[in-house]
Design a protein around this motif. Sequence first.
Motif, PDB file in Angstrom:
ATOM      1  N   HIS A 191       6.018   3.769 -21.780  1.00  0.00           N
ATOM      2  CA  HIS A 191       5.166   3.637 -20.753  1.00  0.00           C
ATOM      3  C   HIS A 191       5.948   2.837 -19.577  1.00  0.00           C
ATOM      4  O   HIS A 191       5.633   3.303 -18.542  1.00  0.00           O
ATOM      5  N   ALA A 192       6.851   2.270 -19.929  1.00  0.00           N
ATOM      6  CA  ALA A 192       7.632   1.460 -18.745  1.00  0.00           C
ATOM      7  C   ALA A 192       8.424   2.668 -18.172  1.00  0.00           C
ATOM      8  O   ALA A 192       8.450   2.568 -16.838  1.00  0.00           O
ATOM      9  N   CYS A 193       8.954   3.452 -18.746  1.00  0.00           N
ATOM     10  CA  CYS A 193       9.656   4.602 -18.158  1.00  0.00           C
ATOM     11  C   CYS A 193       8.589   5.396 -17.246  1.00  0.00           C
ATOM     12  O   CYS A 193       9.162   5.906 -16.237  1.00  0.00           O
ATOM     13  N   TRP A 194       7.634   5.793 -17.857  1.00  0.00           N
ATOM     14  CA  TRP A 194       6.660   6.381 -16.946  1.00  0.00           C
ATOM     15  C   TRP A 194       6.216   5.689 -15.597  1.00  0.00           C
ATOM     16  O   TRP A 194       6.332   6.403 -14.800  1.00  0.00           O
ATOM     17  N   VAL A 195       6.158   4.419 -15.740  1.00  0.00           N
ATOM     18  CA  VAL A 195       5.557   3.755 -14.511  1.00  0.00           C
ATOM     19  C   VAL A 195       6.928   3.651 -13.692  1.00  0.00           C
ATOM     20  O   VAL A 195       6.669   4.009 -12.405  1.00  0.00           O
ATOM     21  N   TYR A 196       8.011   3.391 -14.302  1.00  0.00           N
ATOM     22  CA  TYR A 196       9.353   3.431 -13.343  1.00  0.00           C
ATOM     23  C   TYR A 196       9.454   4.677 -12.669  1.00  0.00           C
ATOM     24  O   TYR A 196       9.788   4.767 -11.434  1.00  0.00           O
TER      25      TYR A 196
ATOM     26  N   LEU B 199       2.181   6.363  -7.857  1.00  0.00           N
ATOM     27  CA  LEU B 199       1.054   5.925  -8.432  1.00  0.00           C
ATOM     28  C   LEU B 199       1.132   4.388  -8.591  1.00  0.00           C
ATOM     29  O   LEU B 199      -0.038   3.792  -8.657  1.00  0.00           O
ATOM     30  N   TYR B 200       2.370   3.884  -8.941  1.00  0.00           N
ATOM     31  CA  TYR B 200       2.492   2.254  -8.913  1.00  0.00           C
ATOM     32  C   TYR B 200       3.081   1.643  -8.055  1.00  0.00           C
ATOM     33  O   TYR B 200       3.052   0.502  -8.084  1.00  0.00           O
ATOM     34  N   GLY B 201       3.421   2.349  -6.854  1.00  0.00           N
ATOM     35  CA  GLY B 201       3.976   1.556  -5.832  1.00  0.00           C
ATOM     36  C   GLY B 201       5.370   0.956  -6.076  1.00  0.00           C
ATOM     37  O   GLY B 201       5.976   1.428  -7.037  1.00  0.00           O
ATOM     38  N   GLU B 202       5.954   0.126  -5.153  1.00  0.00           N
ATOM     39  CA  GLU B 202       7.081  -0.257  -5.210  1.00  0.00           C
ATOM     40  C   GLU B 202       7.363  -1.249  -6.338  1.00  0.00           C
ATOM     41  O   GLU B 202       8.736  -1.196  -6.892  1.00  0.00           O
ATOM     42  N   ASN B 203       6.382  -1.866  -6.975  1.00  0.00           N
ATOM     43  CA  ASN B 203       6.855  -2.743  -8.090  1.00  0.00           C
ATOM     44  C   ASN B 203       7.253  -1.589  -9.509  1.00  0.00           C
ATOM     45  O   ASN B 203       7.527  -2.397 -10.533  1.00  0.00           O
ATOM     46  N   CYS B 204       6.916  -0.473  -9.162  1.00  0.00           N
ATOM     47  CA  CYS B 204       7.377   0.256 -10.557  1.00  0.00           C
ATOM     48  C   CYS B 204       8.796  -0.032 -10.946  1.00  0.00           C
ATOM     49  O   CYS B 204       9.039   0.275 -11.996  1.00  0.00           O
TER      50      CYS B 204
END
Length: 92
Positions: free
Chosen positions: A55-60, A65-70
């Motif tokens: 999941h962390a890799c997906w967000v990264y 989808l997740y903005g700069e915080n990804c």
Amino acid sequence: MLNEENYPMSYKEFQKRVIELFLEDYSDETLQIMMDRVDEELKNDPNYIHGFYGHACWVYDNPQLYGENCKKVFEDNFLRQTPVANLRMLIG
């Protein structure tokens, strides 16, 4: 299959850091008990932390989808929010 070279941490580094963060709040008296509980849980479900890594890799990989915080998803504050918090709920 994820190419771990694309991320700030390999799965092994991720797992190690999640466990370190989980254990950081326990005193010497309970530290071994909690380490044993983590080991037991990972024996029962060896993919538990691996799901959080995926999941962390997906967000990264998805700043749209997740903005700069990804790109911060592998930092301690973010690790404490999801994988560590879930491990705490599961184990205690």
